[in-house]
Design a protein around this motif. Structure first.
Motif, mmCIF file in Angstrom:
data_model
loop_
_atom_site.group_PDB
_atom_site.id
_atom_site.type_symbol
_atom_site.label_atom_id
_atom_site.label_comp_id
_atom_site.label_asym_id
_atom_site.label_seq_id
_atom_site.Cartn_x
_atom_site.Cartn_y
_atom_site.Cartn_z
ATOM 1 N N ALA A 47 0.833 -1.202 0.000
ATOM 2 C CA ALA A 47 0.000 0.000 0.000
ATOM 3 C C ALA A 47 0.866 1.249 0.000
ATOM 4 O O ALA A 47 0.563 2.244 -0.680
ATOM 5 C CB ALA A 47 -0.927 -0.007 1.223
ATOM 6 N N ALA A 48 1.962 1.234 0.759
ATOM 7 C CA ALA A 48 2.859 2.394 0.795
ATOM 8 C C ALA A 48 3.508 2.628 -0.570
ATOM 9 O O ALA A 48 3.644 3.772 -1.025
ATOM 10 C CB ALA A 48 3.920 2.206 1.865
ATOM 11 N N ASP A 49 3.915 1.535 -1.249
ATOM 12 C CA ASP A 49 4.507 1.656 -2.584
ATOM 13 C C ASP A 49 3.508 2.252 -3.567
ATOM 14 O O ASP A 49 3.849 3.118 -4.383
ATOM 15 C CB ASP A 49 4.972 0.291 -3.098
ATOM 16 N N PHE A 50 2.269 1.774 -3.482
ATOM 17 C CA PHE A 50 1.250 2.310 -4.387
ATOM 18 C C PHE A 50 0.967 3.778 -4.085
ATOM 19 O O PHE A 50 0.717 4.571 -5.000
ATOM 20 C CB PHE A 50 -0.052 1.505 -4.295
ATOM 21 N N GLY A 51 0.994 4.152 -2.815
ATOM 22 C CA GLY A 51 0.809 5.554 -2.458
ATOM 23 C C GLY A 51 1.858 6.437 -3.109
ATOM 24 O O GLY A 51 1.561 7.528 -3.596
ATOM 25 N N VAL A 52 3.108 5.961 -3.138
ATOM 26 C CA VAL A 52 4.180 6.713 -3.801
ATOM 27 C C VAL A 52 3.916 6.803 -5.296
ATOM 28 O O VAL A 52 4.062 7.871 -5.915
ATOM 29 C CB VAL A 52 5.551 6.062 -3.528
ATOM 30 N N LEU A 53 3.530 5.681 -5.924
ATOM 31 C CA LEU A 53 3.229 5.686 -7.356
ATOM 32 C C LEU A 53 2.083 6.639 -7.672
ATOM 33 O O LEU A 53 2.150 7.416 -8.628
ATOM 34 C CB LEU A 53 2.884 4.264 -7.822
ATOM 35 N N ALA A 54 1.020 6.580 -6.870
ATOM 36 C CA ALA A 54 -0.125 7.460 -7.100
ATOM 37 C C ALA A 54 0.262 8.925 -6.933
ATOM 38 O O ALA A 54 -0.137 9.790 -7.712
ATOM 39 C CB ALA A 54 -1.258 7.102 -6.145
ATOM 40 N N GLY A 55 1.053 9.202 -5.907
ATOM 41 C CA GLY A 55 1.480 10.579 -5.668
ATOM 42 C C GLY A 55 2.461 11.093 -6.699
ATOM 43 O O GLY A 55 2.599 12.305 -6.881
ATOM 44 N N SER A 56 3.145 10.183 -7.430
ATOM 45 C CA SER A 56 4.158 10.606 -8.404
ATOM 46 C C SER A 56 3.556 11.452 -9.520
ATOM 47 O O SER A 56 4.250 12.279 -10.119
ATOM 48 C CB SER A 56 4.861 9.383 -9.006
ATOM 49 N N PHE A 57 2.285 11.234 -9.808
ATOM 50 C CA PHE A 57 1.590 12.046 -10.807
ATOM 51 C C PHE A 57 1.718 13.531 -10.472
ATOM 52 O O PHE A 57 1.781 14.388 -11.368
ATOM 53 C CB PHE A 57 0.121 11.633 -10.858
ATOM 54 N N PHE A 58 1.771 13.857 -9.183
ATOM 55 C CA PHE A 58 1.770 15.247 -8.741
ATOM 56 C C PHE A 58 3.170 15.785 -8.424
ATOM 57 O O PHE A 58 3.292 16.934 -7.998
ATOM 58 C CB PHE A 58 0.873 15.400 -7.509
ATOM 59 N N TRP A 59 4.218 14.985 -8.607
ATOM 60 C CA TRP A 59 5.554 15.437 -8.256
ATOM 61 C C TRP A 59 5.944 16.707 -9.015
ATOM 62 O O TRP A 59 6.492 17.644 -8.443
ATOM 63 C CB TRP A 59 6.585 14.346 -8.526
ATOM 64 N N LEU A 60 5.707 16.726 -10.322
ATOM 65 C CA LEU A 60 6.029 17.890 -11.141
ATOM 66 C C LEU A 60 4.777 18.558 -11.709
ATOM 67 O O LEU A 60 4.876 19.494 -12.508
ATOM 68 C CB LEU A 60 6.970 17.481 -12.287
ATOM 69 N N PHE A 61 3.630 18.060 -11.284
ATOM 70 C CA PHE A 61 2.341 18.590 -11.740
ATOM 71 C C PHE A 61 2.243 20.089 -11.452
ATOM 72 O O PHE A 61 1.911 20.890 -12.324
ATOM 73 C CB PHE A 61 1.226 17.828 -11.017
ATOM 74 N N SER A 62 2.540 20.467 -10.214
ATOM 75 C CA SER A 62 2.401 21.867 -9.814
ATOM 76 C C SER A 62 3.435 22.750 -10.511
ATOM 77 O O SER A 62 3.123 23.852 -10.965
ATOM 78 C CB SER A 62 2.556 21.991 -8.295
ATOM 79 N N LEU A 63 4.680 22.262 -10.599
ATOM 80 C CA LEU A 63 5.738 23.042 -11.241
ATOM 81 C C LEU A 63 5.407 23.308 -12.703
ATOM 82 O O LEU A 63 5.507 24.440 -13.187
ATOM 83 C CB LEU A 63 7.070 22.302 -11.124
ATOM 84 N N SER A 64 4.981 22.279 -13.421
ATOM 85 C CA SER A 64 4.630 22.475 -14.829
ATOM 86 C C SER A 64 3.378 23.332 -14.959
ATOM 87 O O SER A 64 3.239 24.103 -15.907
ATOM 88 C CB SER A 64 4.419 21.126 -15.529
ATOM 89 N N GLY A 65 2.466 23.192 -13.980
ATOM 90 C CA GLY A 65 1.256 23.999 -14.013
ATOM 91 C C GLY A 65 1.558 25.482 -13.964
ATOM 92 O O GLY A 65 0.924 26.278 -14.662
ATOM 93 N N VAL A 66 2.531 25.860 -13.151
ATOM 94 C CA VAL A 66 2.925 27.270 -13.077
ATOM 95 C C VAL A 66 3.693 27.676 -14.331
ATOM 96 O O VAL A 66 3.372 28.676 -14.981
ATOM 97 C CB VAL A 66 3.785 27.528 -11.828
#
Length: 434
Positions: A47-66
């Protein structure tokens, strides 16, 4: 008075096309959470590994959004959106064949980069077609693209996975994205409402074109108390929203004991609550604004009430013993209520800032808001693993944290969020008066 450049027919056609884009956008986001159980089993992930994978979508999401939303202040949003949407389709293809976690991780990170600026640029494009007093309803409709996408995901993804395998969902998403690109290429156009300032626009006149305000230093805009509160509101709402996208299907199956198909239907039922709610409030808000109500009354007070009630309900999940279906109902209402901010906050920001900086400010707002999406899935993954993946308590603790954030945001908003006051100050500042 409605601006004479407003063309309702063309404006609404663009609104519905952008709603379709939001639908595709959220199908891409939710698919990973909807196939979480078979994906974790096949790739042997915790579950912890999947949480990291799911959260990876947002790693650069905000930076690219700006970063990329600044482009829409200078270049046509029509072509930027086309390039972004086409890239989503391409990025689904490797996932059809991937058998390692790293491929999923890389594709989800890159997909997050490509989707990061989309909502901000879409809202900027939408506001080029609608004046301030007519923006709440089209924003509510636009947000239903996300809701419809999530409902379709809940109904169809489990069935597709059951009959053709979970990887087939990525093939279908590639096709759907390509079809939207074709429609946008044929019918998408650039709006020009507010492209020129009005000679008669007065200070504080919020029916005047957006371009009546000149460019301001970003420091001046982003340090306004009202703008800071809007950023906090977005973050608080997105915390719970990201958990619904990522963990609700697993919570329904592994926490509450429902089978995959039933969980998909319950997931869709939870999301169906948002459509009539946000559309009705968007329509009511526009009516109030047309009759002279302030933005604080027509938009801010509604957000505050929704956040307070939603926060109390989310915290209540951990404190009151309920049957599984009752928990689903409470969770559905609690997560539905804060979604009204996704309709009203962009409209308030568009009301405050100069048009020539609107896309970039929207991008900054969404970067702050969606940063919660990189945090909350990981937090819940840790909580679930701490409770050995058994029962609902780990998930519910994550929801309760979100409830606390909602309450704090609502209380600060009640004290410090005053759109009309902030608009007057920024307008004066843009003209060198203050």
């Amino acid at each position: 008075m409605v601006n004479s450049a407003y063309r309702p027919g063309r404006a609404w056609s663009i609104a519905f096309l952008l709603t379709g884009l939001a639908l595709v956008n959220f199908l891409d986001k939710i698919v990973l959470g909807m196939v979480a159980v078979p994906l974790m089993a096949e790739l042997k992930m915790s579950a912890a590994d999947f949480g990291v994978l799911a959260g990876s979508f947002f790693w650069l999401f905000s930076l690219s959004g700006v970063a990329l939303s600044f482009l829409a202040d200078r270049y046509p949003a029509r072509w930027i959106l086309l390039v972004l949407a086409f890239s989503w389709s391409v990025l689904q293809i490797p996932l059809v064949f991937a058998h390692g976690v790293m491929t999923f991780l890389v594709c989800r990170v890159v997909l997050g980069i490509a989707e990061g600026p989309t909502i901000a640029i879409s809202m900027h494009a939408l506001f080029k077609w609608f004046p301030n007093e007519k923006r709440s309803l089209p924003m509510a409709i636009f947000n239903q693209g996300a809701a419809v996408g999530l409902v379709l995901a809940g109904l169809l993804i489990p069935l597709v996975s059951k009959h053709w395998g979970w990887r087939t969902n990525f093939e279908l998403l590639a096709i759907v994205g390509a079809l939207w690109c074709l429609l946008w290429l044929c019918f998408g156009r650039e709006g020009n409402l507010g492209a020129a300032p009005s000679a008669t626009a007065g200070v504080g006149d919020q029916t005047a074109p957006d371009a009546a305000m000149s460019r301001l230093p970003y420091r001046r805009i982003l340090t306004m108390p009202s703008v800071l509160i809007l950023l906090l509101i977005g973050f608080a709402a997105y915390w719970s929203g990201a958990l619904i996208l990522t963990w609700l299907p697993a919570y329904l199956q592994m926490g509450l004991g429902f089978d995959a198909v039933t969980s998909g239907r319950l997931f869709s039922g939870v999301l169906l609550l948002t459509a009539p709610y946000t559309i009705a409030l968007g329509w009511i808000s526009d009516r109030m604004l047309a009759r002279g109500a302030s933005s604080r009354k027509a938009r801010v007070n509604v957000i505050n009430a929704a956040f307070l009630l939603g926060g109390v309900l989310l915290i209540g999940l951990t404190m009151i013993d309920m049957a599984p279906l009752a928990k689903v109902a409470v969770l559905g209402v609690a997560t539905c209520l804060p979604t009204i901010c996704f309709t009203f906050v962009p409209a308030i920001l568009a009301e405050l800032v100069p048009m020539v900086q609107r896309s970039s400010v929207m991008g900054i707002y969404l970067a702050v808001a969606t940063s919660a999406g990189a945090i909350s899935p990981v937090v819940v993954g840790r909580l679930v693993e701490h409770h050995h993946g058994i029962g609902a308590h780990g998930y519910q603790l994550g929801f309760a944290i979100g409830g606390g954030l909602l309450i704090v945001a609502a209380l600060l908003s009640a004290c410090y969020l005053h759109p009309e006051r902030a608009h007057r100050r920024l307008t004066l500042a843009s003209r060198g008066v203050a």
